[in-house]
Design a protein around this motif. Structure first.
Motif, PDB file in Angstrom:
ATOM      1  N   ARG A  36      36.734 -28.052  18.648  1.00  0.00           N
ATOM      2  CA  ARG A  36      37.147 -27.682  17.293  1.00  0.00           C
ATOM      3  C   ARG A  36      36.117 -28.136  16.248  1.00  0.00           C
ATOM      4  N   LEU A  37      35.488 -29.297  16.458  1.00  0.00           N
ATOM      5  CA  LEU A  37      34.590 -29.831  15.436  1.00  0.00           C
ATOM      6  C   LEU A  37      33.181 -29.243  15.519  1.00  0.00           C
ATOM      7  N   ALA A  38      32.873 -28.547  16.613  1.00  0.00           N
ATOM      8  CA  ALA A  38      31.559 -27.915  16.741  1.00  0.00           C
ATOM      9  C   ALA A  38      31.548 -26.639  15.895  1.00  0.00           C
ATOM     10  N   LYS A  87      29.622 -29.492  21.792  1.00  0.00           N
ATOM     11  CA  LYS A  87      30.423 -30.596  21.266  1.00  0.00           C
ATOM     12  C   LYS A  87      30.077 -30.851  19.805  1.00  0.00           C
ATOM     13  N   GLY A  88      31.019 -31.437  19.080  1.00  0.00           N
ATOM     14  CA  GLY A  88      30.738 -31.794  17.689  1.00  0.00           C
ATOM     15  C   GLY A  88      29.735 -32.931  17.619  1.00  0.00           C
ATOM     16  N   GLY A  89      28.872 -32.902  16.626  1.00  0.00           N
ATOM     17  CA  GLY A  89      27.943 -34.003  16.403  1.00  0.00           C
ATOM     18  C   GLY A  89      26.960 -34.166  17.533  1.00  0.00           C
ATOM     19  N   ARG A 196      35.968 -33.440   6.273  1.00  0.00           N
ATOM     20  CA  ARG A 196      35.406 -32.097   6.550  1.00  0.00           C
ATOM     21  C   ARG A 196      33.970 -31.946   6.008  1.00  0.00           C
ATOM     22  N   GLY A 197      33.136 -32.918   6.337  1.00  0.00           N
ATOM     23  CA  GLY A 197      31.757 -32.912   5.845  1.00  0.00           C
ATOM     24  C   GLY A 197      30.996 -31.660   6.268  1.00  0.00           C
ATOM     25  N   HIS A 198      30.192 -31.140   5.378  1.00  0.00           N
ATOM     26  CA  HIS A 198      29.377 -29.936   5.610  1.00  0.00           C
ATOM     27  C   HIS A 198      30.224 -28.675   5.757  1.00  0.00           C
TER      28      HIS A 198
HETATM   29  N1  SAH Z   1      30.219 -36.831  18.724  1.00  0.00           N
HETATM   30  C1  SAH Z   1      30.677 -36.683  17.365  1.00  0.00           C
HETATM   31  C2  SAH Z   1      31.858 -37.588  17.042  1.00  0.00           C
HETATM   32  C3  SAH Z   1      33.111 -37.283  17.843  1.00  0.00           C
HETATM   33  S1  SAH Z   1      34.474 -38.253  17.355  1.00  0.00           S
HETATM   34  C4  SAH Z   1      29.507 -36.924  16.412  1.00  0.00           C
HETATM   35  O1  SAH Z   1      28.452 -37.402  16.816  1.00  0.00           O
HETATM   36  O2  SAH Z   1      29.653 -36.580  15.227  1.00  0.00           O
HETATM   37  C5  SAH Z   1      35.229 -37.195  16.168  1.00  0.00           C
HETATM   38  C6  SAH Z   1      35.137 -37.802  14.785  1.00  0.00           C
HETATM   39  O3  SAH Z   1      33.880 -37.475  14.201  1.00  0.00           O
HETATM   40  C7  SAH Z   1      36.152 -37.307  13.784  1.00  0.00           C
HETATM   41  O4  SAH Z   1      37.404 -37.934  13.927  1.00  0.00           O
HETATM   42  C8  SAH Z   1      35.488 -37.674  12.489  1.00  0.00           C
HETATM   43  O5  SAH Z   1      35.590 -39.056  12.249  1.00  0.00           O
HETATM   44  C9  SAH Z   1      34.044 -37.380  12.802  1.00  0.00           C
HETATM   45  N2  SAH Z   1      33.626 -36.030  12.364  1.00  0.00           N
HETATM   46  C10 SAH Z   1      33.023 -35.089  13.118  1.00  0.00           C
HETATM   47  N3  SAH Z   1      32.697 -34.008  12.377  1.00  0.00           N
HETATM   48  C11 SAH Z   1      33.108 -34.283  11.110  1.00  0.00           C
HETATM   49  C12 SAH Z   1      33.050 -33.572   9.875  1.00  0.00           C
HETATM   50  N4  SAH Z   1      32.497 -32.356   9.789  1.00  0.00           N
HETATM   51  N5  SAH Z   1      33.557 -34.160   8.780  1.00  0.00           N
HETATM   52  C13 SAH Z   1      34.105 -35.390   8.839  1.00  0.00           C
HETATM   53  N6  SAH Z   1      34.193 -36.103   9.967  1.00  0.00           N
HETATM   54  C14 SAH Z   1      33.693 -35.565  11.098  1.00  0.00           C
END
Ligand code: SAH
Length: 264
Positions: A36-38, A87-89, A196-198
């Motif tokens: 979801r965060l990706a 994956k996110g981040g 919800r950064g970016h």
């Molecule tokens: N591997 C990821 C982190 C995974 S843990 C990384 O390196 O970014 C998931 C957490 O990352 C969320 O609960 C939040 O704290 C943070 N996060 C990820 N994307 C975000 C976003 N766009 N805005 C705010 N917080 C975010």
């Protein structure tokens, strides 16, 4: 056909923050398992030849368990496909990337990792907060707030100085704030919560350590969010009205630091 897995760090959610290596991996993917965060909205364009599988949590649906994701990756690779795990981040920052790599290795499946821009750094940056700043902070610590920190951890963090960055910390914010204060962090220490950064609906809430829980409650802060604790928060410059007072103090502090250094 030789199947393989690529773990791709997708950055904080804006497709512009994908690396060239990430875009290349997606372009050759046969299947993409994404969180979801990706940055998943752009996937149809970035991975035109791939089946897209949402393995993250959605309202009303359960996330696929970690073991299920790992089994799927191995299964796709064994069937000769290039499976991309988006994956996110960054995959190795509180993202269980290490577990997925181990699962592939154990199964004898070739696996590569493409680093991503971590939200730990990029989300504060989206609110104009540098984690280090000459004369203000020369270190930062990234912690998971998924579970409450122990008394030992709180004590060490309160004494360490520098900048504290908390991921997954919305639910445990009251314990964090009271714990840091109990171990001696001064109540006037500024704290920022960037949700919800970016993303287009990014929002920043700034208060001091003594008032952050109330401030977060008033605006209804929700996950995903990054919490930043430390003097660098005074440098925030994203124009939030709620941050205006802090911004003014920030300017004064930065100026004082520069003057002190010039005089030294
Ligand atoms: N591997 C990821 C982190 C995974 S843990 C990384 O390196 O970014 C998931 C957490 O990352 C969320 O609960 C939040 O704290 C943070 N996060 C990820 N994307 C975000 C976003 N766009 N805005 C705010 N917080 C975010």
């Amino acid at each position: 056909m030789s199947g393989r897995v690529t773990l791709v760090g997708g950055g904080p959610g804006d497709a512009d923050l994908l690396t060239i290596a990430a875009v290349r991996a997606l372009a050759t993917a046969d299947v993409v398992l994404y969180d979801r965060l990706a940055p998943h909205e752009a996937l149809a364009d970035l991975a035109p030849g791939a089946d897209l599988v949402d393995v993250g949590k959605r309202p009303g649906h359960h996330a696929l368990p970690q073991s299920g994701i790992e089994a799927l990756l191995v299964e796709h690779a064994r069937a000769g496909r290039h499976a991309v795990r988006l994956k996110g981040g960054d995959p190795y920052v509180l993202g269980r990337g290490g577990e997925e790599v181990l699962a592939c290795r154990r199964a004898g499946v070739p696996v590569a990792v493409v680093p991503g821009i971590t939200s730990a750094i990029a989300v504060p940056a989206a609110a104009g907060i540098p984690l280090t700043h000459r004369g203000v902070s020369h270190l930062f610590t990234v912690v998971s707030g998924h579970a409450p920190l122990t008394e030992d951890e709180l004590r060490h963090l309160a004494q360490l100085g520098g900048t504290l960055v908390v991921l997954m910390g919305v639910g445990t914010l009251p314990m964090l704030a009271s714990g840091l204060a109990r171990h001696g962090l001064v109540p006037s220490t500024p704290v920022a919560i960037i949700e919800r950064g970016h993303r287009p609906d990014q929002r920043t809430t700034i208060a001091d350590l003594g008032g952050i829980v109330t401030a977060a409650g008033v605006v209804g802060v929700a996950s995903p969010a990054v919490v930043v604790v430390g003097e660098v928060v005074r440098l925030a410059h994203d124009g939030d009205r709620s941050a205006a007072g802090t911004m003014a103090r920030a300017a004064a502090l930065a100026e004082a630091a520069v003057l002190a250094e010039a005089g030294a």
